[in-house]
Write a protein that holds these residues in place. Structure first.
Motif, mmCIF file in Angstrom:
data_model
loop_
_atom_site.group_PDB
_atom_site.id
_atom_site.type_symbol
_atom_site.label_atom_id
_atom_site.label_comp_id
_atom_site.label_asym_id
_atom_site.label_seq_id
_atom_site.Cartn_x
_atom_site.Cartn_y
_atom_site.Cartn_z
ATOM 1 N N MET A 1 -32.500 -21.720 -36.131
ATOM 2 C CA MET A 1 -31.228 -21.379 -35.540
ATOM 3 C C MET A 1 -30.669 -20.182 -36.301
ATOM 4 O O MET A 1 -30.723 -20.147 -37.521
ATOM 5 N N SER A 2 -30.104 -19.217 -35.584
ATOM 6 C CA SER A 2 -29.548 -18.045 -36.242
ATOM 7 C C SER A 2 -28.281 -18.408 -37.001
ATOM 8 O O SER A 2 -27.666 -19.439 -36.757
ATOM 9 N N SER A 3 -27.888 -17.524 -37.905
ATOM 10 C CA SER A 3 -26.705 -17.809 -38.709
ATOM 11 C C SER A 3 -25.425 -17.799 -37.890
ATOM 12 O O SER A 3 -24.418 -18.340 -38.332
ATOM 13 N N THR A 4 -25.434 -17.191 -36.696
ATOM 14 C CA THR A 4 -24.224 -17.164 -35.869
ATOM 15 C C THR A 4 -24.180 -18.308 -34.860
ATOM 16 O O THR A 4 -23.143 -18.570 -34.279
ATOM 17 N N ALA A 5 -25.290 -18.988 -34.660
ATOM 18 C CA ALA A 5 -25.331 -20.075 -33.674
ATOM 19 C C ALA A 5 -24.644 -21.318 -34.219
ATOM 20 O O ALA A 5 -24.777 -21.657 -35.395
ATOM 21 N N VAL A 6 -23.936 -21.994 -33.369
ATOM 22 C CA VAL A 6 -23.300 -23.254 -33.736
ATOM 23 C C VAL A 6 -24.247 -24.409 -33.452
ATOM 24 O O VAL A 6 -24.253 -25.412 -34.155
ATOM 25 N N ALA A 7 -25.054 -24.259 -32.420
ATOM 26 C CA ALA A 7 -25.946 -25.348 -32.008
ATOM 27 C C ALA A 7 -27.130 -24.752 -31.267
ATOM 28 O O ALA A 7 -27.173 -23.549 -31.002
ATOM 29 N N LYS A 8 -28.081 -25.604 -30.915
ATOM 30 C CA LYS A 8 -29.178 -25.194 -30.038
ATOM 31 C C LYS A 8 -29.248 -26.204 -28.899
ATOM 32 O O LYS A 8 -28.822 -27.359 -29.056
ATOM 33 N N LEU A 9 -29.741 -25.775 -27.777
ATOM 34 C CA LEU A 9 -29.833 -26.639 -26.608
ATOM 35 C C LEU A 9 -30.815 -27.760 -26.892
ATOM 36 O O LEU A 9 -31.961 -27.515 -27.252
ATOM 37 N N GLY A 10 -30.354 -28.993 -26.759
ATOM 38 C CA GLY A 10 -31.209 -30.147 -27.002
ATOM 39 C C GLY A 10 -31.810 -30.667 -25.717
ATOM 40 O O GLY A 10 -33.014 -30.632 -25.524
ATOM 41 N N THR A 11 -30.971 -31.148 -24.803
ATOM 42 C CA THR A 11 -31.421 -31.764 -23.568
ATOM 43 C C THR A 11 -30.488 -31.367 -22.435
ATOM 44 O O THR A 11 -29.278 -31.339 -22.617
ATOM 45 N N VAL A 12 -31.053 -31.082 -21.278
ATOM 46 C CA VAL A 12 -30.262 -30.900 -20.059
ATOM 47 C C VAL A 12 -30.185 -32.272 -19.405
ATOM 48 O O VAL A 12 -31.217 -32.900 -19.156
ATOM 49 N N VAL A 13 -28.975 -32.752 -19.146
ATOM 50 C CA VAL A 13 -28.764 -34.082 -18.579
ATOM 51 C C VAL A 13 -28.132 -33.930 -17.197
ATOM 52 O O VAL A 13 -27.106 -33.274 -17.056
ATOM 53 N N LEU A 14 -28.763 -34.535 -16.195
ATOM 54 C CA LEU A 14 -28.232 -34.520 -14.840
ATOM 55 C C LEU A 14 -27.609 -35.875 -14.527
ATOM 56 O O LEU A 14 -28.285 -36.902 -14.615
ATOM 57 N N ASP A 15 -26.327 -35.874 -14.188
ATOM 58 C CA ASP A 15 -25.684 -37.099 -13.716
ATOM 59 C C ASP A 15 -26.176 -37.380 -12.306
ATOM 60 O O ASP A 15 -26.427 -36.445 -11.529
ATOM 61 N N CYS A 16 -26.301 -38.653 -11.965
ATOM 62 C CA CYS A 16 -26.823 -39.003 -10.648
ATOM 63 C C CYS A 16 -26.581 -40.488 -10.376
ATOM 64 O O CYS A 16 -26.273 -41.244 -11.291
ATOM 65 N N PRO A 17 -26.744 -40.923 -9.128
ATOM 66 C CA PRO A 17 -26.556 -42.339 -8.833
ATOM 67 C C PRO A 17 -27.749 -43.213 -9.242
ATOM 68 O O PRO A 17 -27.578 -44.387 -9.521
ATOM 69 N N ASP A 18 -28.967 -42.648 -9.287
ATOM 70 C CA ASP A 18 -30.175 -43.429 -9.573
ATOM 71 C C ASP A 18 -31.073 -42.633 -10.526
ATOM 72 O O ASP A 18 -31.903 -41.833 -10.074
#
Length: 123
Positions: A1-18
């Motif tokens: 992670m660069s010194s200016t980054a606060v975080a890195k993308l971990g997981t993309v989560v999709l809300d859904c009914p099932d």
């Protein structure tokens, strides 16, 4: 992670009914296998890409595309080699076409079975 980054993308989560059904759709689209982590959460495991998960959302309302009164929130751009062949496969998996009329463009828009928009891009 660069010194200016606060975080890195971990997981993309999709809300859904099932979550299980949507994870199976994306497993057919991207590869991998659905792995349940409780009744309300399913990960897509074993494929090469950003981690993807599906979470049950009571009262889920799918995004609208195009969204004249608001925003669609976000969408996924999925790179393919052959738009026509990819379109045939995603429709067979249960996707719905949203904007596929311009066959000369390098992208087409679909909705997954829960209504999240995504693009197939031959870019």
């Amino acid at each position: 992670m660069s010194s200016t980054a606060v975080a890195k993308l971990g997981t993309v989560v999709l809300d859904c009914p099932d979550p299980d059904a949507l994870a199976r759709f994306y497993a057919g689209l991207l590869g991998g296998e659905p792995k349940a982590d409780g009744p309300d959460w399913v990960n897509l495991a074993g494929y090469e890409g950003t981690p993807l998960a599906f979470q049950a959302a009571p009262g889920f309302v799918p995004p609208r595309w195009p969204a004249p009164e608001g925003s669609q929130q976000f969408h996924l751009d999925l790179t393919v080699d052959d738009l026509d062949a990819a379109e045939e496969r995603v429709l067979g998996l249960g996707a719905k076409p949203l904007d596929t009329a311009d066959r000369d463009r390098s992208w087409r828009v679909y909705a997954d079975p829960a209504g999240h928009p995504f693009c197939l891009c031959a870019c």
